[in-house]
Design an enzyme around this catalytic site. Sequence first.
Site, PDB file in Angstrom:
ATOM      1  N   GLU A   1       0.859  -1.182   0.000  1.00  0.00           N
ATOM      2  CA  GLU A   1       0.000   0.000   0.000  1.00  0.00           C
ATOM      3  C   GLU A   1       0.897   1.234   0.000  1.00  0.00           C
ATOM      4  OE1 GLU A   1      -3.556   2.227   2.579  1.00  0.00           O
ATOM      5  OE2 GLU A   1      -2.669   0.357   3.323  1.00  0.00           O
TER       6      GLU A   1
ATOM      7  N   ARG B   1       5.452 -13.223   9.265  1.00  0.00           N
ATOM      8  CA  ARG B   1       6.092 -11.958   8.938  1.00  0.00           C
ATOM      9  C   ARG B   1       7.446 -11.878   9.621  1.00  0.00           C
ATOM     10  NH1 ARG B   1       2.859  -7.003  11.229  1.00  0.00           N
ATOM     11  NH2 ARG B   1       4.807  -5.955  10.709  1.00  0.00           N
TER      12      ARG B   1
ATOM     13  N   LYS C   1       4.611   0.407   9.457  1.00  0.00           N
ATOM     14  CA  LYS C   1       4.651   1.687   8.755  1.00  0.00           C
ATOM     15  C   LYS C   1       3.984   2.785   9.572  1.00  0.00           C
ATOM     16  CE  LYS C   1       3.116   0.273   4.696  1.00  0.00           C
ATOM     17  NZ  LYS C   1       2.654   0.314   3.294  1.00  0.00           N
TER      18      LYS C   1
END
Length: 444
Positions: free
Chosen positions: A42, A268, A278
């Site tokens: 994104e 992850r 982020k």
Amino acid sequence: KQSNMNDTSKSVTPTNFIRQIIESEIADGCHTDGIVTRFPPEPNGHLHIGHAKSMCLNFGLAEDFSGHCFLRFDDTNPDKESPEYVESIKTDVRWLGFNWEDRLTHASDYFPQLYDWAVELIENGKAFICSLSAEEIRASRGTLTEPGSESPFRIRPVAESLELFEKMRAGDFPDGSHVLRAKIDMTAPNIHMRDPTIYRIRHSTHHNTGNRWCIYPMYGFTHPLSDVIEGVTHSLCTLEFEDHRPLYDWVLDNITIDSHPQQIEFSRLELEYTIVSKRKLNQLVVDGHVSGWDDPRMPTIAGLRRAGFTPAAIRDFCERIGVTKKDSWIEMAVLENCIREDLNNTAYRAMAVLEPLKVIIENYPDGQVEVLQMRNHPQDETQGSRSVPFAQVVYIEQDDFADVPPPKYKRLIEGGEVRLRGAYVIKCHEVIKDATGKVIELRC
């Protein structure tokens, strides 16, 4: 979290269970035209070391199995996305050595098709326009132990939902007044299946589509259908999306399409003492704790690049840690060892004096300059050599001389001898100090 990974040895074959799945599928005659993956960041911030793992996995598998990988921008939230982040992501992907060729896409490229598929869901009684507020929807979803309650608008006639959805697209309603929800099951154990929102109203300018749209699809609806449009065979996500997989499958099962990509989740990257969010990294930037996303203290790709990391080292790191279903903390030493090994093989050696101490070699001819050849790499002659001038006056580091040497001191002292790198052995016979007693010159 599970046990740490602190074995930096390359002799240990890293686990990659996704590779094993694909190999098994190919052995069964699947994917004769190669596999298709996608890397879908994104554009609401810069990429970090965690994204590097996903990037290496998606592009790497496509390369290994004669397929291809899309770089797709998951840009369905115009309030947080910008062209700056789009360009930074493209720069980072290129820098790490991956090439998307002609497969650069945006989820927003598919908005017309996604809208048509949403209309299909409404027409088939699988979606409805809900006029509850966001707080009311949240309160009606229930808990992990209690079922949710159905919206009073769940029985809204299909024709009315279609009319409202068209007016939503036309911009007739303010933000938050209506949403489009999938009609699934408010008693489902998985909260993501309790009539999730799949479209909401946002009167915001989009970085790619401008003001052409004022309704935007949610990730759970957009992602699987974008995979279908691009012909993705393996949709690889981190473990937090495991609970979203039933919705991924539901969307694909209830729309007229010809394929059904497979979503596979993997753990992850969790790096010790490191923030890989982020949202939190953006807070560090916004609050002025760092100079920017490329501050060399940041675990972003841009920050690691400024700190001296190489693409080869980061890719080696991602290969070493492997791909598993099990969450684990990776020690920072593993990443540091990768860059140390890479630089040891590739970096030229050179010398610099940071705190100089003057050395006069009294029996070397005054005015003579001798050009010495020094290897650029002590173990690799193929990296060539460089010319270094040598004269009567040279400079050494102040720390390389001790007026009062500590025990086992191996550097220069008065009356002692040392070899200058690439040059001669010198012997110090006189120490000159200033009025404060500081050593300012050596006679050798």
